[in-house]
Write an enzyme that holds these catalytic residues in place. Structure first.
Site, mmCIF file in Angstrom:
data_model
loop_
_atom_site.group_PDB
_atom_site.id
_atom_site.type_symbol
_atom_site.label_atom_id
_atom_site.label_comp_id
_atom_site.label_asym_id
_atom_site.label_seq_id
_atom_site.Cartn_x
_atom_site.Cartn_y
_atom_site.Cartn_z
ATOM 1 N N HIS A 83 0.840 -1.206 0.000
ATOM 2 C CA HIS A 83 0.000 0.000 0.000
ATOM 3 C C HIS A 83 0.870 1.250 0.000
ATOM 4 O O HIS A 83 2.106 1.164 0.023
ATOM 5 C CB HIS A 83 -0.973 -0.006 1.179
ATOM 6 C CG HIS A 83 -0.328 0.038 2.532
ATOM 7 N ND1 HIS A 83 0.280 -1.059 3.102
ATOM 8 C CD2 HIS A 83 -0.209 1.047 3.442
ATOM 9 C CE1 HIS A 83 0.743 -0.730 4.305
ATOM 10 N NE2 HIS A 83 0.461 0.533 4.528
ATOM 11 N N HIS A 85 1.352 3.849 2.135
ATOM 12 C CA HIS A 85 1.931 4.522 3.299
ATOM 13 C C HIS A 85 3.453 4.562 3.186
ATOM 14 O O HIS A 85 4.083 3.611 2.710
ATOM 15 C CB HIS A 85 1.505 3.826 4.585
ATOM 16 C CG HIS A 85 0.155 4.279 5.072
ATOM 17 N ND1 HIS A 85 -0.612 3.541 5.943
ATOM 18 C CD2 HIS A 85 -0.567 5.411 4.804
ATOM 19 C CE1 HIS A 85 -1.744 4.188 6.192
ATOM 20 N NE2 HIS A 85 -1.735 5.323 5.515
ATOM 21 N N ASP A 87 5.846 4.192 5.233
ATOM 22 C CA ASP A 87 6.659 3.161 5.879
ATOM 23 C C ASP A 87 6.606 1.838 5.122
ATOM 24 O O ASP A 87 7.248 0.859 5.532
ATOM 25 C CB ASP A 87 6.243 2.960 7.340
ATOM 26 C CG ASP A 87 4.812 2.483 7.490
ATOM 27 O OD1 ASP A 87 3.963 2.907 6.699
ATOM 28 O OD2 ASP A 87 4.538 1.687 8.414
ATOM 29 N N HIS A 88 5.886 1.817 3.990
ATOM 30 C CA HIS A 88 5.833 0.608 3.160
ATOM 31 C C HIS A 88 6.315 0.842 1.728
ATOM 32 O O HIS A 88 6.607 -0.128 1.029
ATOM 33 C CB HIS A 88 4.408 0.049 3.127
ATOM 34 C CG HIS A 88 3.991 -0.587 4.418
ATOM 35 N ND1 HIS A 88 3.978 -1.955 4.622
ATOM 36 C CD2 HIS A 88 3.602 -0.034 5.584
ATOM 37 C CE1 HIS A 88 3.578 -2.205 5.855
ATOM 38 N NE2 HIS A 88 3.351 -1.053 6.464
ATOM 39 N N HIS A 169 -7.545 -1.443 5.472
ATOM 40 C CA HIS A 169 -6.476 -0.522 5.887
ATOM 41 C C HIS A 169 -6.565 0.834 5.195
ATOM 42 O O HIS A 169 -6.948 1.824 5.822
ATOM 43 C CB HIS A 169 -5.109 -1.161 5.666
ATOM 44 C CG HIS A 169 -3.979 -0.385 6.263
ATOM 45 N ND1 HIS A 169 -3.890 -0.123 7.616
ATOM 46 C CD2 HIS A 169 -2.892 0.209 5.687
ATOM 47 C CE1 HIS A 169 -2.809 0.585 7.852
ATOM 48 N NE2 HIS A 169 -2.189 0.813 6.707
ATOM 49 N N HIS A 410 -5.601 -1.146 11.812
ATOM 50 C CA HIS A 410 -4.837 -2.379 11.980
ATOM 51 C C HIS A 410 -5.679 -3.354 12.802
ATOM 52 O O HIS A 410 -6.516 -2.945 13.605
ATOM 53 C CB HIS A 410 -3.522 -2.124 12.731
ATOM 54 C CG HIS A 410 -2.557 -1.254 11.993
ATOM 55 N ND1 HIS A 410 -1.639 -1.756 11.099
ATOM 56 C CD2 HIS A 410 -2.361 0.084 12.017
ATOM 57 C CE1 HIS A 410 -0.919 -0.759 10.607
ATOM 58 N NE2 HIS A 410 -1.334 0.371 11.151
ATOM 59 N N HIS A 432 6.151 -6.000 11.945
ATOM 60 C CA HIS A 432 5.449 -4.722 12.071
ATOM 61 C C HIS A 432 4.840 -4.571 13.468
ATOM 62 O O HIS A 432 3.648 -4.338 13.635
ATOM 63 C CB HIS A 432 4.357 -4.623 10.999
ATOM 64 C CG HIS A 432 3.881 -3.206 10.759
ATOM 65 N ND1 HIS A 432 2.991 -2.573 11.596
ATOM 66 C CD2 HIS A 432 4.160 -2.327 9.771
ATOM 67 C CE1 HIS A 432 2.742 -1.361 11.128
ATOM 68 N NE2 HIS A 432 3.443 -1.175 10.023
#
Length: 702
Positions: A83, A85, A87-88, A169, A410, A432
């Site tokens: 996805h 975000h 941090d990904h 999410h 989450h 995670h």
């Protein structure tokens, strides 16, 4: 079964496979006992798959990157992004443009559409405070390398297959089911099992994975139901503006922000007394991306899809876009207001600027509604500090109220446990999540599985800690075509060509290779001339003596007199060259019989006495030739079965076969087998029987 010469062999003579050939390795390069810079490496059967490539929001520069120095970038075959975000996915431009990575990149269409704007905004914000990891052009270049894949669409790359499933999410978020050589892995990324105002909940993939790699953000904690969270959130917002204060809600520009905007817009509609209180969304990025949300309503829940038929729910009645802080200065003295601003963890940007301005006023309030990692101001505020340090280094009093209402999409402990139980994985890997949270969840799960008397292995690895798994599954081959006609019973012998492609096996008749497998079939014709200073009848005579009269048949040939040996080798004689001419269609068996003809010719050429004996058809010559040719031919056949290093000729009358610790002796020309090993005796009896039939086919008629 044919042997594998040159490989390590077990006591039964069969090749031993190394455990390394069956090892699957999972290595977290980020998000191992932490939240941030999600990035993992999956290695199996020669494939190297990277899962996500994000940055750590609590760190800066190169320190925020995953630990990719542990791997060779040019060895990674494919990168799967779950996805948009940061941090990904925020390390993707750096990975594609600053390293030697040459593989493929996949994400869903919605993720790619938002990724472009997210990463350009990241470059803009980063360049204000530090030297960026990459620039706008790097982002554009990375976009050209991204391929899109829809939910439930399976992509096959050789023996690697993967399918994305809806993860909830945020818009476009997916989990990946990955299959290699019969082993199934499910990587969830971030996922939510609770439907919200605009998104569907994560689906339960129709697989039973061998390995499940799941997030553990909340560890063993359970969160409030959605209805309770919404009520608490709106009450807190109402409380702040009712006392005349400004309410700041730090949020990521996309994702949960759209959820909160829908909640606030509906709440304002239901409360006329709030219609004079403005709500601002301080994000130019969100405004640009709102068109993406309107485009991909098919990936949202039924509630939004039904609303879209009447009006666009993302065209808010009571919410305006706030371009920058300067604009807010012009209206800031008009009374209470609500501002949603990014970033969600208050590292920098407009949310940080507004918080530093408003923190000293007790009328104001801040609501932390998103997830926050260690090292960020958002995490520090949950501890209710009396003072905070500004970005300029000054300490200022914190007098505003602080509330925490989790709208993080989450799974909590209960949802995660139910998801894991439904999928029934053999192995579970927790990523995670902070070290303490992953350990708590791991302990709770182990207790539950022990109580149910069910088996599972659970791992919560640190960054760069490789976890090996071993899969030595049976190889199943599908029999097709003529070979499959009539079926098969247990123990029945099946003869054909074994074809393997992408870890799938089929057995097919050699004549049907092209129609069933697409392989082109070629025929190799072998020709060989052997010096022979005599004549064809002499060669025929000796071949009959050694291999039986039925082994040689007269045939017509353009070169004149010719014979067919073993129905495979055409033998003619050239007077001008003084040589035997051999012609045959190449095959292991035909090659062996061609060598038998060459051996006869070379024996006669090397010994005039042997020629004379052959001419006179003396029994002694027959026995000597029989032993030599028998030893040569039988040795070749034994090598095909057991490997070259297992066969030795100790004398004119004996062959020795050594397989592991077992030893057998074969007498010539009687072919009697002497050994103390019943297993080896049985195997050699089968070989000898086949050799007799090949050496003298007319025996089968006797």
């Amino acid at each position: 079964m044919a042997g594998f010469a040159g490989t390590k062999r077990g006591a039964n003579g069969m090749p031993e496979e190394s455990l390394e050939d069956h090892k699957l390795t999972f290595t977290p390069l980020g998000a191992g006992q932490e939240v941030g810079r999600s990035c993992h490496l999956l290695q199996y059967k020669g494939f190297n798959i990277m899962l996500d490539c994000g940055i750590h929001p609590g760190k800066k520069g190169a320190d925020a990157l995953p630990y990719t120095d542990e791997i060779d970038a040019d060895q990674v075959d494919v990168l799967l992004i779950t996805h948009f975000h940061l941090d990904h996915c925020a390390a993707l431009p750096w990975w594609t443009e600053k390293t030697t990575f040459q593989g493929k990149v996949y994400m869903t269409p919605a993720t790619k559409a938002i990724y472009k704007w997210m990463l350009k905004d990241f470059v803009r914000v980063s360049s204000m405070s530090e030297v960026g990891l990459f620039n706008y052009q790097d982002v554009e270049n990375s976009l050209e390398k991204i391929e899109v894949v829809d939910f439930h669409q399976t992509v096959s790359l050789g023996g690697l297959h993967f399918t994305p499933y809806c993860a909830g999410h945020v818009l476009g978020a997916c989990m990946y089911e990955i299959s290699i050589a019969g082993v199934q892995i499910l990587y969830t990324g971030d996922f939510s099992r609770e439907e919200d105002r605009h998104l569907m909940s994560a689906e339960l993939p129709p697989v039973k994975p061998d390995i499940l790699i799941t997030e553990s953000t909340f560890g063993d904690m359970e969160i409030q139901p959605r209805v309770e969270r919404e009520s608490q959130f709106t009450k807190e917002v109402h409380r702040v503006v009712q006392r005349g204060g400004r309410c700041l809600i730090p949020m990521f520009a996309l994702g949960r922000a759209q959820e909160l905007l829908l909640i606030l817009d509906e709440y304002w509609q239901q409360h006329p007394e709030l219609h004079t209180v403005p709500i601002y969304y301080a994000s130019a990025l969100a405004k640009r991306c709102m068109a993406v949300f309107q485009t991909f309503t098919n990936m949202m829940n039924q509630r939004i899809q039904q609303q879209m038929k009447a009006r666009n729910p993302f065209k808010f009645q009571y919410i305006s876009n706030l371009r920058d802080v300067t604009h807010f200065d012009d209206i800031g003295d008009l009374g209470p207001s609500v501002v949603l601003a990014s970033p969600g963890m208050l590292q920098s940007g407009m949310s940080r600027e507004l918080f530093e301005r408003w923190a000293v006023d007790p009328l104001n309030g801040i609501i932390i509604a998103g997830y926050h990692v260690e090292g960020t101001l958002a995490r520090e505020l949950t501890k209710q500090p009396k003072e905070i340090r500004t970005t300029s280094g000054r300490m200022i009093p914190r007098n505003c109220s602080i509330a925490y209402v989790s709208f993080v999409a989450h799974v909590d402990s209960a949802q995660n446990k139910a998801f894991i139980k439904a999928l029934e994985p053999q192995h579970l890997v927790l990523v995670h999540g902070q070290a303490k949270q992953t350990e708590l969840l791991k302990s709770a799960l182990l207790r539950e599985y022990e109580a149910r008397e069910e088996a599972i292995t659970i791992y919560n690895p640190k960054n760069t800690e490789a976890i090996p798994f071993y899969y030595r599954g049976e190889k199943l081959a599908k029999v097709i075509g003529t070979v499959a006609k009539g079926g098969a019973s247990d123990g029945a012998r099946i003869s054909g060509v074994l074809v393997t492609k992408a870890f799938n096996y089929v057995i097919v008749d050699p004549d049907e290779l092209e129609p069933y497998t697409g392989l082109k079939v070629s025929t190799v014709r072998q020709r060989q001339s052997v010096p022979f200073g005599y004549n064809l009848p002499l060669a025929i005579n000796l071949l009959k003596q050694v291999h039986g009269s039925s082994s040689v048949k007269t045939v017509s040939h353009v070169d004149g007199e010719a014979v067919k040996f073993m129905d495979m080798i055409t033998v003619t004689y050239s007077d001008s060259m003084k040589a035997l001419r051999l012609e045959w269609q190449a095959s292991p068996e035909a090659d062996m019989w061609a060598e038998a003809v060459v051996a006869v010719a070379m024996q006669v050429e090397a010994s005039p006495a042997a020629m004379q004996l052959a001419a006179n058809q003396l029994p002694a010559s027959t026995e000597a030739a029989l032993k030599d040719n028998m030893a040569h031919s039988l040795t070749k056949l034994l090598i095909d079965y057991f490997g070259s290093k297992t066969i030795a000729r100790d004398s004119d009358n004996q062959l020795t076969v050594t397989v592991g610790d077992d030893v057998a002796e074969i007498s010539l020309p009687s072919l009697e087998v002497s050994t103390t090993s019943s297993r080896l005796r049985t195997a050699l009896a089968s070989v000898v029987k086949r050799f007799r039939l090949l050496s003298d086919p007319h025996q089968a008629d006797d």
